[in-house]
Write a protein that holds these residues in place. Structure first.
Motif, short mmCIF file in Angstrom:
data_model
loop_
_atom_site.label_atom_id
_atom_site.label_comp_id
_atom_site.label_asym_id
_atom_site.label_seq_id
_atom_site.Cartn_x
_atom_site.Cartn_y
_atom_site.Cartn_z
N ILE A 65 0.79 -1.11 0.04
CA ILE A 65 -0.15 -0.13 0.09
C ILE A 65 0.98 1.20 0.10
N ASP A 66 0.85 1.95 -1.15
CA ASP A 66 1.37 3.50 -0.98
C ASP A 66 0.63 4.37 -0.24
N GLY A 67 1.21 5.44 0.76
CA GLY A 67 0.29 6.14 1.38
C GLY A 67 1.20 7.00 1.89
N HIS A 68 0.76 7.63 3.36
CA HIS A 68 1.47 8.81 3.90
C HIS A 68 2.79 8.48 4.62
N TRP A 69 2.92 7.24 5.03
CA TRP A 69 4.18 6.95 5.89
C TRP A 69 5.36 6.51 5.00
N THR A 70 6.49 7.60 5.15
CA THR A 70 7.87 7.21 4.88
C THR A 70 8.93 7.43 5.90
N LEU A 71 10.04 7.43 5.77
CA LEU A 71 11.13 7.68 6.77
C LEU A 71 10.82 9.01 7.25
N GLU A 72 10.48 9.87 6.27
CA GLU A 72 10.53 11.32 6.36
C GLU A 72 9.34 11.71 7.46
N THR A 73 7.98 11.22 7.27
CA THR A 73 7.24 11.35 7.86
C THR A 73 6.87 10.83 9.09
#
Ligand code: ATP
Length: 234
Positions: free
Chosen positions: A108-116
């Motif tokens: 699932i692509d979405g809001h959460w990345t290392l940055e967020t």
């Protein structure tokens, strides 16, 4: 339709039955809390939903998909991710490596990345190259939450995230919950601390001896109701 629901869910450890016909549901953008004393079955419920304990078919539904008998990695790929009791980090890996493990199998692509994740818990950015062993308990808990978020879950299961932490640290960690919800996830929070659960949840379920004994919005449950549901009517 509920985002996730259990139907007549049972669970066993060998001959021992730990859950007896548990029905709960959680809606889109909702936080629910599961409260109950030691041994009530809260962790077993989380493990049953996340597929760590396998169920019979029909017992857990994610929207229209029956996930009750699916393996844990498939359930995670479909959008249900767990922050396990005790955090369970890889101690020799760095903060960043532990977080990246959460992307394994991500569909699932979405809001959460290392940055967020680093925006949510800025201290983790400062400590991103530190090994898990060098972190405080609160920081380890933040990594465990961040790692679970990295799969961009639709439902985040949090099992006793306040366990063993100082009150000021618990407050800090709990501040992240509305932000996680605002980013689009629903949360199931398991708590022994009733006050904490009431403060954060849209709805609460109370468990005792493997059964749901009470449910409702925090503002419609009295102290007596909760006491009876938690410890049994006196
Ligand atoms: P706690 O707050 O202590 O984590 P809990 O509400 O999460 O409690 P569970 O851990 O789900 O409760 O335990 C429910 C029941 O299942 C308890 O009676 C417990 O002793 C039993 N149980 C849990 N795990 C196992 C296991 N691996 N083998 C056998 N019995 C177990």
């Amino acid at each position: 339709m509920a985002l996730l629901a259990t139907h007549n869910l049972t669970a066993h450890y060998g001959d021992f039955q730990a859950l007896f016909g548990v029905d709960i549901e959680i809606n889109e953008a909702e936080t629910i809390a599961i409260i109950g004393a030691n041994g009530a079955g809260k962790t077993t419920l989380m493990r049953s939903i996340s597929g760590v304990l396998r169920n019979a078919p029909q017992m857990v539904r994610l929207e229209t998909a029956e996930i009750g008998s699916a393996p844990a990695d498939e359930i995670m790929a479909q959008g249900v991710s767990m922050v396990p009791e005790g955090r369970k980090l890889f101690p020799s890996l760095t903060v960043e490596e532990n977080l990246l493990i959460g992307t394994y199998g991500r569909k699932i692509d979405g809001h959460w990345t290392l940055e967020t994740i680093y925006d949510l818990f800025p201290i983790l950015k400062e400590r991103r190259n530190s090994p898990g062993t060098a972190l405080s308990g609160g920081q380890q808990q933040m990594v465990a939450i961040g790692r679970a978020l990295m799969s961009n879950p639709r439902v985040l299961l949090c099992d006793e995230i306040s366990l063993g932490l100082a009150p000021v640290v618990i407050k800090d960690i709990y501040k992240s919950i509305p932000k996680i919800k605002a980013a689009g996830a629903s949360l199931i929070v398991v708590e022994q601390d009733i006050g904490q659960a009431m403060a954060v949840a849209d709805r609460v379920y109370c468990m005792m001896e493997g059964r749901i004994t009470l449910s409702g919005r925090p503002d419609e449950l009295s102290r007596d109701d909760i006491h009876n549901a938690y410890f049994g009517a006196s």
